[in-house]
Design a protein around this motif. Structure first.
Motif, PDB file in Angstrom:
ATOM      1  N   THR A   1       5.521  25.259   5.716  1.00  0.00           N
ATOM      2  CA  THR A   1       4.838  25.545   6.986  1.00  0.00           C
ATOM      3  C   THR A   1       3.611  26.420   6.750  1.00  0.00           C
ATOM      4  O   THR A   1       2.547  26.186   7.342  1.00  0.00           O
ATOM      5  CB  THR A   1       5.804  26.237   7.957  1.00  0.00           C
ATOM      6  OG1 THR A   1       6.966  25.417   8.145  1.00  0.00           O
ATOM      7  CG2 THR A   1       5.136  26.473   9.312  1.00  0.00           C
ATOM      8  N   ASP A   2       3.723  27.405   5.877  1.00  0.00           N
ATOM      9  CA  ASP A   2       2.580  28.256   5.540  1.00  0.00           C
ATOM     10  C   ASP A   2       1.418  27.425   4.984  1.00  0.00           C
ATOM     11  O   ASP A   2       0.253  27.653   5.342  1.00  0.00           O
ATOM     12  CB  ASP A   2       2.981  29.303   4.500  1.00  0.00           C
ATOM     13  CG  ASP A   2       3.952  30.344   5.041  1.00  0.00           C
ATOM     14  OD1 ASP A   2       4.044  30.485   6.270  1.00  0.00           O
ATOM     15  OD2 ASP A   2       4.626  30.996   4.221  1.00  0.00           O
ATOM     16  N   LEU A   3       1.732  26.476   4.115  1.00  0.00           N
ATOM     17  CA  LEU A   3       0.688  25.616   3.543  1.00  0.00           C
ATOM     18  C   LEU A   3      -0.035  24.831   4.633  1.00  0.00           C
ATOM     19  O   LEU A   3      -1.258  24.716   4.620  1.00  0.00           O
ATOM     20  CB  LEU A   3       1.305  24.640   2.534  1.00  0.00           C
ATOM     21  CG  LEU A   3       1.306  25.033   1.064  1.00  0.00           C
ATOM     22  CD1 LEU A   3       2.015  23.975   0.236  1.00  0.00           C
ATOM     23  CD2 LEU A   3      -0.115  25.229   0.546  1.00  0.00           C
ATOM     24  N   PHE A   4       0.727  24.316   5.575  1.00  0.00           N
ATOM     25  CA  PHE A   4       0.115  23.542   6.649  1.00  0.00           C
ATOM     26  C   PHE A   4      -0.756  24.417   7.545  1.00  0.00           C
ATOM     27  O   PHE A   4      -1.872  24.029   7.907  1.00  0.00           O
ATOM     28  CB  PHE A   4       1.193  22.813   7.466  1.00  0.00           C
ATOM     29  CG  PHE A   4       1.546  21.472   6.912  1.00  0.00           C
ATOM     30  CD1 PHE A   4       0.923  20.320   7.367  1.00  0.00           C
ATOM     31  CD2 PHE A   4       2.480  21.360   5.898  1.00  0.00           C
ATOM     32  CE1 PHE A   4       1.223  19.088   6.831  1.00  0.00           C
ATOM     33  CE2 PHE A   4       2.791  20.127   5.347  1.00  0.00           C
ATOM     34  CZ  PHE A   4       2.159  18.978   5.814  1.00  0.00           C
ATOM     35  N   VAL A   5      -0.264  25.579   7.906  1.00  0.00           N
ATOM     36  CA  VAL A   5      -1.022  26.467   8.783  1.00  0.00           C
ATOM     37  C   VAL A   5      -2.330  26.914   8.129  1.00  0.00           C
ATOM     38  O   VAL A   5      -3.389  26.953   8.770  1.00  0.00           O
ATOM     39  CB  VAL A   5      -0.175  27.687   9.181  1.00  0.00           C
ATOM     40  CG1 VAL A   5      -1.035  28.741   9.894  1.00  0.00           C
ATOM     41  CG2 VAL A   5       0.982  27.265  10.075  1.00  0.00           C
ATOM     42  N   HIS A   6      -2.278  27.201   6.842  1.00  0.00           N
ATOM     43  CA  HIS A   6      -3.433  27.784   6.167  1.00  0.00           C
ATOM     44  C   HIS A   6      -4.338  26.778   5.454  1.00  0.00           C
ATOM     45  O   HIS A   6      -5.491  27.102   5.160  1.00  0.00           O
ATOM     46  CB  HIS A   6      -2.969  28.838   5.163  1.00  0.00           C
ATOM     47  CG  HIS A   6      -2.235  29.981   5.785  1.00  0.00           C
ATOM     48  ND1 HIS A   6      -2.843  30.878   6.639  1.00  0.00           N
ATOM     49  CD2 HIS A   6      -0.939  30.370   5.701  1.00  0.00           C
ATOM     50  CE1 HIS A   6      -1.955  31.764   7.046  1.00  0.00           C
ATOM     51  NE2 HIS A   6      -0.792  31.477   6.494  1.00  0.00           N
ATOM     52  N   HIS A   7      -3.826  25.558   5.204  1.00  0.00           N
ATOM     53  CA  HIS A   7      -4.620  24.625   4.406  1.00  0.00           C
ATOM     54  C   HIS A   7      -4.661  23.194   4.929  1.00  0.00           C
ATOM     55  O   HIS A   7      -5.448  22.385   4.425  1.00  0.00           O
ATOM     56  CB  HIS A   7      -4.110  24.616   2.959  1.00  0.00           C
ATOM     57  CG  HIS A   7      -4.165  25.960   2.306  1.00  0.00           C
ATOM     58  ND1 HIS A   7      -5.357  26.571   1.976  1.00  0.00           N
ATOM     59  CD2 HIS A   7      -3.165  26.821   1.958  1.00  0.00           C
ATOM     60  CE1 HIS A   7      -5.094  27.748   1.431  1.00  0.00           C
ATOM     61  NE2 HIS A   7      -3.790  27.930   1.422  1.00  0.00           N
ATOM     62  N   PHE A   8      -3.838  22.868   5.934  1.00  0.00           N
ATOM     63  CA  PHE A   8      -3.856  21.511   6.480  1.00  0.00           C
ATOM     64  C   PHE A   8      -4.009  21.505   7.997  1.00  0.00           C
ATOM     65  O   PHE A   8      -3.653  20.540   8.657  1.00  0.00           O
ATOM     66  CB  PHE A   8      -2.601  20.741   6.053  1.00  0.00           C
ATOM     67  CG  PHE A   8      -2.506  20.534   4.566  1.00  0.00           C
ATOM     68  CD1 PHE A   8      -3.464  19.792   3.898  1.00  0.00           C
ATOM     69  CD2 PHE A   8      -1.469  21.098   3.838  1.00  0.00           C
ATOM     70  CE1 PHE A   8      -3.390  19.595   2.526  1.00  0.00           C
ATOM     71  CE2 PHE A   8      -1.382  20.916   2.464  1.00  0.00           C
ATOM     72  CZ  PHE A   8      -2.351  20.159   1.807  1.00  0.00           C
ATOM     73  N   ASP A   9      -4.521  22.592   8.543  1.00  0.00           N
ATOM     74  CA  ASP A   9      -4.904  22.628   9.959  1.00  0.00           C
ATOM     75  C   ASP A   9      -5.961  21.558  10.190  1.00  0.00           C
ATOM     76  O   ASP A   9      -6.738  21.219   9.294  1.00  0.00           O
ATOM     77  CB  ASP A   9      -5.460  24.015  10.294  1.00  0.00           C
ATOM     78  CG  ASP A   9      -5.750  24.174  11.778  1.00  0.00           C
ATOM     79  OD1 ASP A   9      -6.786  23.639  12.229  1.00  0.00           O
ATOM     80  OD2 ASP A   9      -4.985  24.839  12.479  1.00  0.00           O
ATOM     81  N   ILE A  10      -6.001  21.027  11.385  1.00  0.00           N
ATOM     82  CA  ILE A  10      -6.925  19.935  11.675  1.00  0.00           C
ATOM     83  C   ILE A  10      -8.392  20.338  11.520  1.00  0.00           C
ATOM     84  O   ILE A  10      -9.278  19.489  11.390  1.00  0.00           O
ATOM     85  CB  ILE A  10      -6.664  19.362  13.091  1.00  0.00           C
ATOM     86  CG1 ILE A  10      -7.278  17.960  13.202  1.00  0.00           C
ATOM     87  CG2 ILE A  10      -7.192  20.306  14.171  1.00  0.00           C
ATOM     88  CD1 ILE A  10      -6.832  17.207  14.428  1.00  0.00           C
ATOM     89  N   ILE A  11      -8.678  21.629  11.478  1.00  0.00           N
ATOM     90  CA  ILE A  11     -10.047  22.090  11.283  1.00  0.00           C
ATOM     91  C   ILE A  11     -10.612  21.576   9.955  1.00  0.00           C
ATOM     92  O   ILE A  11     -11.804  21.280   9.850  1.00  0.00           O
ATOM     93  CB  ILE A  11     -10.124  23.639  11.338  1.00  0.00           C
ATOM     94  CG1 ILE A  11     -11.578  24.118  11.348  1.00  0.00           C
ATOM     95  CG2 ILE A  11      -9.361  24.265  10.189  1.00  0.00           C
ATOM     96  CD1 ILE A  11     -11.720  25.622  11.494  1.00  0.00           C
ATOM     97  N   PHE A  12      -9.766  21.421   8.951  1.00  0.00           N
ATOM     98  CA  PHE A  12     -10.230  20.914   7.660  1.00  0.00           C
ATOM     99  C   PHE A  12     -10.626  19.443   7.764  1.00  0.00           C
ATOM    100  O   PHE A  12     -11.588  19.005   7.148  1.00  0.00           O
ATOM    101  CB  PHE A  12      -9.141  21.100   6.601  1.00  0.00           C
ATOM    102  CG  PHE A  12      -8.795  22.539   6.339  1.00  0.00           C
ATOM    103  CD1 PHE A  12      -9.621  23.333   5.553  1.00  0.00           C
ATOM    104  CD2 PHE A  12      -7.663  23.114   6.887  1.00  0.00           C
ATOM    105  CE1 PHE A  12      -9.321  24.666   5.314  1.00  0.00           C
ATOM    106  CE2 PHE A  12      -7.346  24.444   6.658  1.00  0.00           C
ATOM    107  CZ  PHE A  12      -8.180  25.219   5.872  1.00  0.00           C
ATOM    108  N   PHE A  13      -9.885  18.690   8.551  1.00  0.00           N
ATOM    109  CA  PHE A  13     -10.196  17.277   8.776  1.00  0.00           C
ATOM    110  C   PHE A  13     -11.525  17.128   9.496  1.00  0.00           C
ATOM    111  O   PHE A  13     -12.369  16.306   9.127  1.00  0.00           O
ATOM    112  CB  PHE A  13      -9.073  16.630   9.586  1.00  0.00           C
ATOM    113  CG  PHE A  13      -9.346  15.220  10.008  1.00  0.00           C
ATOM    114  CD1 PHE A  13      -9.280  14.187   9.096  1.00  0.00           C
ATOM    115  CD2 PHE A  13      -9.653  14.932  11.332  1.00  0.00           C
ATOM    116  CE1 PHE A  13      -9.533  12.872   9.493  1.00  0.00           C
ATOM    117  CE2 PHE A  13      -9.904  13.634  11.740  1.00  0.00           C
ATOM    118  CZ  PHE A  13      -9.837  12.596  10.816  1.00  0.00           C
TER     119      PHE A  13
END
Length: 314
Positions: free
Chosen positions: A154-166
């Protein structure tokens, strides 16, 4: 959450994690409620994954995440897959806005996003190791450890796979930028059916309208586009689960008029709402074989060796 029948999923008691092991020819349309994250991992073979009117192939060792998007799977050959279901609300105290966050993680070659990054490799390693841990241990005794590992995912998703990166095409953001962007998404999601102005949002954040406008333009897609995207994404649920007309869906999602909804949806989904509805609601064929997790023990062992050989010898 709306998934396949209960007996197809192994709920790991006293943890935020469930898993499902299966072989797929056709997995019918599936759609989750907010607060659920699914990670589909192709252990061997190939499968076609379709969501947001896009289709791409997952090969052995590749994975993809899905939260609120409708999706289905298809394969013409042998395959073995596992789905990880994460109850994100378990971590709401740590991440108060997690119910409103959107994630995009396409851990596969057929993606327009940067891949593989160090975070894709890290997530892949964690998923394989988690499976190994589950298969080799006592689920009751290891609940605390499984929860800890699921939290790291979950930490990885919050910090590195948030839709802002997309949306931005970037691979790194400062934590303060991520946090502010997540606050913006949460506010919009909570007030979706209302008339939302930049002034309202800025007042909520305690910042000037000019600052918020410039912030959203620089780090993401701008205020108006973000508002349109979140509303178009929300409309998926109505297109799939109701017989509402396009006019009714437009109103339910907070669009000012149907033409604006039609334009926004087509921009993000590359199809009309009608085309999306016709394609996805027809995906009802269920041709799945489910397995007890222990049957993938050898596959997981081989993936674990391959992953760490590649990681340290390349």
């Amino acid at each position: 959450m709306n998934t396949s029948p209960v007996q197809s999923i192994t709920k790991i008691e006293n943890t935020p994690l469930s898993i499902s092991v299966y072989s797929v020819k056709d997995k019918p349309l599936c759609m989750h409620d907010a607060g659920t994250l699914e990670i589909i991992f192709c252990l061997t073979g190939t499968i076609k994954f379709a969501y947001a009117y896009e289709e791409f192939i997952l090969n052995t060792g590749e994975y993809v995440s899905v939260d609120r998007d409708a999706y289905y799977l298809h394969s013409d050959g042998y395959n073995m897959c596992v789905s990880f279901y994460v109850d994100l609300m378990w971590f709401e105290k740590k991440y108060p806005n997690i119910k409103h966050m959107l994630f995009v993680c396409e851990g596969c070659k057929e993606t327009t996003m940067p891949y593989p990054t160090v975070y894709h490799d890290r997530l892949r390693g964690i998923l394989i190791a988690l499976l190994k841990f589950i298969l080799d241990g006592s689920l009751e005794q290891d609940a605390a450890k499984i929860t800890q590992i699921t939290e790291s995912i979950t930490d990885l998703f919050v910090h590195h796979f948030d839709i802002i990166f997309f949306h931005s095409g970037k691979t790194e953001f400062h934590e303060e930028i991520l946090k502010r962007n997540q606050e913006i998404y949460a506010y919009i999601d909570k007030h979706l059916v209302e008339t939302i102005t930049l002034k309202d949002l800025s007042s909520h954040l305690g910042l000037s309208s000019s600052y918020v406008s410039e912030f959203m333009r620089k780090v993401s897609i701008g205020f108006r586009q973000m508002l349109a995207y979140i509303r178009a994404n929300k409309s998926e649920w109505y297109l799939i689960n109701t017989n509402y007309t396009i006019v009714e869906i437009s109103e339910a999602c907070g669009f000012s008029d149907p033409q604006y909804y039609y334009k926004a949806f087509k921009e993000w989904y590359k199809c009309t709402p009608k085309q999306f509805r016709e394609k996805y609601i027809n995906q009802s064929q269920d041709n799945m074989v489910y397995y007890e997790p222990y049957v993938i023990r050898t596959i997981v062992d081989n993936l674990l060796i391959e992953h760490y050989m590649n990681l340290f010898l390349e």
